[in-house]
Design a protein around this motif. Structure first.
Motif, PDB file in Angstrom:
ATOM      1  N   ALA A   1       0.732  -1.231  -0.526  1.00  0.00           N
ATOM      2  CA  ALA A   1       0.018  -0.192   0.309  1.00  0.00           C
ATOM      3  C   ALA A   1       0.954   1.113   0.029  1.00  0.00           C
ATOM      4  O   ALA A   1       2.420   0.977   0.230  1.00  0.00           O
ATOM      5  CB  ALA A   1      -0.647   0.073   0.982  1.00  0.00           C
ATOM      6  N   SER A   2       0.684   2.223  -0.482  1.00  0.00           N
ATOM      7  CA  SER A   2       0.950   3.828  -0.554  1.00  0.00           C
ATOM      8  C   SER A   2       1.923   3.716   1.246  1.00  0.00           C
ATOM      9  O   SER A   2       0.499   3.927   1.759  1.00  0.00           O
ATOM     10  CB  SER A   2       0.088   4.468  -1.074  1.00  0.00           C
ATOM     11  OG  SER A   2       0.643   6.007  -0.485  1.00  0.00           O
ATOM     12  N   PRO A   3       2.633   4.444   1.146  1.00  0.00           N
ATOM     13  CA  PRO A   3       3.299   4.740   2.894  1.00  0.00           C
ATOM     14  C   PRO A   3       2.554   6.112   3.235  1.00  0.00           C
ATOM     15  O   PRO A   3       3.616   6.722   3.952  1.00  0.00           O
ATOM     16  CB  PRO A   3       4.532   4.097   2.811  1.00  0.00           C
ATOM     17  CG  PRO A   3       4.523   4.537   1.422  1.00  0.00           C
ATOM     18  CD  PRO A   3       3.813   3.995   0.083  1.00  0.00           C
ATOM     19  N   THR A   4       2.291   6.772   2.703  1.00  0.00           N
ATOM     20  CA  THR A   4       1.773   7.951   2.813  1.00  0.00           C
ATOM     21  C   THR A   4       1.433   8.788   4.256  1.00  0.00           C
ATOM     22  O   THR A   4       1.802   9.821   4.575  1.00  0.00           O
ATOM     23  CB  THR A   4       0.567   9.563   2.043  1.00  0.00           C
ATOM     24  OG1 THR A   4       1.274   8.691   0.442  1.00  0.00           O
ATOM     25  CG2 THR A   4       0.720  10.365   1.895  1.00  0.00           C
ATOM     26  N   PHE A   5       0.530   7.615   4.792  1.00  0.00           N
ATOM     27  CA  PHE A   5       0.206   8.272   5.925  1.00  0.00           C
ATOM     28  C   PHE A   5       1.037   7.784   6.912  1.00  0.00           C
ATOM     29  O   PHE A   5       0.673   7.797   7.880  1.00  0.00           O
ATOM     30  CB  PHE A   5      -1.062   7.745   6.194  1.00  0.00           C
ATOM     31  CG  PHE A   5      -2.860   8.936   5.301  1.00  0.00           C
ATOM     32  CD1 PHE A   5      -1.962  10.072   5.878  1.00  0.00           C
ATOM     33  CD2 PHE A   5      -3.017   8.290   4.293  1.00  0.00           C
ATOM     34  CE1 PHE A   5      -2.968  11.523   4.454  1.00  0.00           C
ATOM     35  CE2 PHE A   5      -3.485   9.416   3.111  1.00  0.00           C
ATOM     36  CZ  PHE A   5      -3.304  10.456   3.735  1.00  0.00           C
ATOM     37  N   VAL A   6       1.179   5.902   6.583  1.00  0.00           N
ATOM     38  CA  VAL A   6       2.069   5.469   7.909  1.00  0.00           C
ATOM     39  C   VAL A   6       4.127   5.719   7.680  1.00  0.00           C
ATOM     40  O   VAL A   6       4.452   5.438   8.715  1.00  0.00           O
ATOM     41  CB  VAL A   6       2.034   4.192   7.208  1.00  0.00           C
ATOM     42  CG1 VAL A   6       3.096   2.736   8.422  1.00  0.00           C
ATOM     43  CG2 VAL A   6       0.539   3.897   7.273  1.00  0.00           C
ATOM     44  N   LEU A   7       4.560   6.732   6.959  1.00  0.00           N
ATOM     45  CA  LEU A   7       5.738   6.399   6.031  1.00  0.00           C
ATOM     46  C   LEU A   7       6.603   5.396   6.266  1.00  0.00           C
ATOM     47  O   LEU A   7       7.899   5.853   5.506  1.00  0.00           O
ATOM     48  CB  LEU A   7       6.291   7.895   7.572  1.00  0.00           C
ATOM     49  CG  LEU A   7       5.475   8.388   7.858  1.00  0.00           C
ATOM     50  CD1 LEU A   7       6.814   9.657   9.116  1.00  0.00           C
ATOM     51  CD2 LEU A   7       5.708  10.029   6.817  1.00  0.00           C
ATOM     52  N   HIS A   8       6.500   3.990   6.611  1.00  0.00           N
ATOM     53  CA  HIS A   8       6.840   3.525   6.062  1.00  0.00           C
ATOM     54  C   HIS A   8       5.890   1.923   6.988  1.00  0.00           C
ATOM     55  O   HIS A   8       5.886   1.601   7.436  1.00  0.00           O
ATOM     56  CB  HIS A   8       8.005   3.526   6.980  1.00  0.00           C
ATOM     57  CG  HIS A   8       9.385   1.975   7.354  1.00  0.00           C
ATOM     58  ND1 HIS A   8       9.635   1.447   8.572  1.00  0.00           N
ATOM     59  CD2 HIS A   8       9.779   1.712   6.123  1.00  0.00           C
ATOM     60  CE1 HIS A   8      10.681   0.361   7.957  1.00  0.00           C
ATOM     61  NE2 HIS A   8      10.695   0.568   7.046  1.00  0.00           N
ATOM     62  N   HIS A   9       6.972   1.366   5.180  1.00  0.00           N
ATOM     63  CA  HIS A   9       5.859  -0.296   5.763  1.00  0.00           C
ATOM     64  C   HIS A   9       7.582  -1.031   5.123  1.00  0.00           C
ATOM     65  O   HIS A   9       7.945  -0.481   4.652  1.00  0.00           O
ATOM     66  CB  HIS A   9       5.019  -0.859   4.166  1.00  0.00           C
ATOM     67  CG  HIS A   9       3.979  -0.251   4.420  1.00  0.00           C
ATOM     68  ND1 HIS A   9       2.512  -0.543   5.234  1.00  0.00           N
ATOM     69  CD2 HIS A   9       3.048   1.261   3.171  1.00  0.00           C
ATOM     70  CE1 HIS A   9       2.055   0.501   5.110  1.00  0.00           C
ATOM     71  NE2 HIS A   9       2.010   1.653   4.203  1.00  0.00           N
ATOM     72  N   VAL A  10       7.062  -2.042   5.841  1.00  0.00           N
ATOM     73  CA  VAL A  10       8.487  -3.995   5.813  1.00  0.00           C
ATOM     74  C   VAL A  10       7.961  -4.381   5.199  1.00  0.00           C
ATOM     75  O   VAL A  10       6.131  -4.525   5.784  1.00  0.00           O
ATOM     76  CB  VAL A  10       8.435  -3.582   7.142  1.00  0.00           C
ATOM     77  CG1 VAL A  10       9.254  -4.809   6.960  1.00  0.00           C
ATOM     78  CG2 VAL A  10       9.361  -2.693   7.873  1.00  0.00           C
TER      79      VAL A  10
ATOM     80  N   ARG B   1       5.418  13.719   3.713  1.00  0.00           N
ATOM     81  CA  ARG B   1       4.617  15.034   4.556  1.00  0.00           C
ATOM     82  C   ARG B   1       5.431  14.277   6.026  1.00  0.00           C
ATOM     83  O   ARG B   1       5.368  15.554   6.702  1.00  0.00           O
ATOM     84  CB  ARG B   1       3.408  13.247   4.766  1.00  0.00           C
ATOM     85  CG  ARG B   1       2.481  13.635   4.569  1.00  0.00           C
ATOM     86  CD  ARG B   1       1.064  12.513   5.261  1.00  0.00           C
ATOM     87  NE  ARG B   1      -0.424  12.710   4.614  1.00  0.00           N
ATOM     88  CZ  ARG B   1      -0.608  13.283   3.691  1.00  0.00           C
ATOM     89  NH1 ARG B   1      -0.661  14.840   3.567  1.00  0.00           N
ATOM     90  NH2 ARG B   1      -2.358  12.930   2.628  1.00  0.00           N
ATOM     91  N   LEU B   2       7.121  14.592   5.389  1.00  0.00           N
ATOM     92  CA  LEU B   2       7.933  14.958   6.605  1.00  0.00           C
ATOM     93  C   LEU B   2       8.289  16.494   6.354  1.00  0.00           C
ATOM     94  O   LEU B   2       8.403  16.876   4.749  1.00  0.00           O
ATOM     95  CB  LEU B   2       8.947  14.209   6.195  1.00  0.00           C
ATOM     96  CG  LEU B   2       9.144  13.076   6.954  1.00  0.00           C
ATOM     97  CD1 LEU B   2      10.586  12.077   6.169  1.00  0.00           C
ATOM     98  CD2 LEU B   2       8.224  12.024   7.779  1.00  0.00           C
ATOM     99  N   ARG B   3       8.366  16.761   7.522  1.00  0.00           N
ATOM    100  CA  ARG B   3       8.850  18.192   7.595  1.00  0.00           C
ATOM    101  C   ARG B   3      10.192  18.769   7.689  1.00  0.00           C
ATOM    102  O   ARG B   3      10.830  19.526   7.582  1.00  0.00           O
ATOM    103  CB  ARG B   3       7.809  18.977   9.059  1.00  0.00           C
ATOM    104  CG  ARG B   3       6.483  18.754   8.945  1.00  0.00           C
ATOM    105  CD  ARG B   3       5.943  19.457   9.711  1.00  0.00           C
ATOM    106  NE  ARG B   3       5.917  18.384  10.959  1.00  0.00           N
ATOM    107  CZ  ARG B   3       6.107  17.845  12.168  1.00  0.00           C
ATOM    108  NH1 ARG B   3       5.042  18.579  12.536  1.00  0.00           N
ATOM    109  NH2 ARG B   3       6.200  16.721  13.023  1.00  0.00           N
ATOM    110  N   SER B   4      10.860  17.265   7.716  1.00  0.00           N
ATOM    111  CA  SER B   4      12.435  17.799   7.685  1.00  0.00           C
ATOM    112  C   SER B   4      13.204  16.453   7.423  1.00  0.00           C
ATOM    113  O   SER B   4      12.198  15.171   8.199  1.00  0.00           O
ATOM    114  CB  SER B   4      12.598  18.464   9.138  1.00  0.00           C
ATOM    115  OG  SER B   4      12.457  17.237  10.059  1.00  0.00           O
TER     116      SER B   4
END
Length: 158
Positions: free
Chosen positions: A61-70, A86-89
């Motif tokens: 799935a797209s990791p946009t809301f989770v940031l990281h899938h394994v 979505r990361l700010r830094s």
């Protein structure tokens, strides 16, 4: 690294074919940086690579809301799928423990990699996807900056 192999992709099927061809060339600890606007096909390409590495397609799935899938793979032990949108830094990305994850024998695919380029390894494979100007449907252009030997093998495959 090669200057850039340009591949025209007429539809999603060709994006998937590119992903499968790339998967054949990936070795342990490869990091792939994916760059392109929303809808350019970054997740579609990631899905094709992961499936070709033996990941269950239903898990991807797209990791946009989770940031990281394994994902567990059959060809390589693990597939990491990151999304830096979505990361700010860069520090937020580093806080995910990416430095350790990059070296655990799998492959790491980083969407929106240009936002965290400064902390990606020097040997990162870069793939820029763009919607083809004036293109209809799913036409895309992929520009790949990969090691020379990988580019030569990929060009022969495609």
């Amino acid at each position: 690294m090669a200057e850039g192999l340009v591949v025209e992709l007429a539809d999603e099927g060709e994006t998937e074919r590119l992903g499968r061809a790339l998967a054949e060339l990936i070795t342990a600890d490869t990091v792939i940086g994916l760059v392109g606007p929303l809808g350019a096909g970054k997740t579609r390409l990631t899905r094709a690579i992961a499936e070709a590495l033996g990941v269950d397609s239903r898990a991807i799935a797209s990791p946009t809301f989770v940031l990281h899938h394994v994902y567990e793979g059959e060809v390589l032990p693990v597939v990491h799928h990151f999304d830096a949108y979505r990361l700010r830094s860069v520090e937020e990305f580093e806080a995910l423990g990416v430095a350790e994850l990059f070296g655990e024998g799998g492959v790491s695919l980083v969407e929106w990699a240009d936002r965290v380029a400064e902390v990606l390894p020097g040997a990162t494979w870069w793939i820029t996807l763009a919607v083809k100007a004036g293109g209809e449907g799913g036409e895309r252009v992929a520009t790949l900056r990969l090691p020379d030997a990988v580019c030569a093998s990929l060009a022969a495959e495609l």
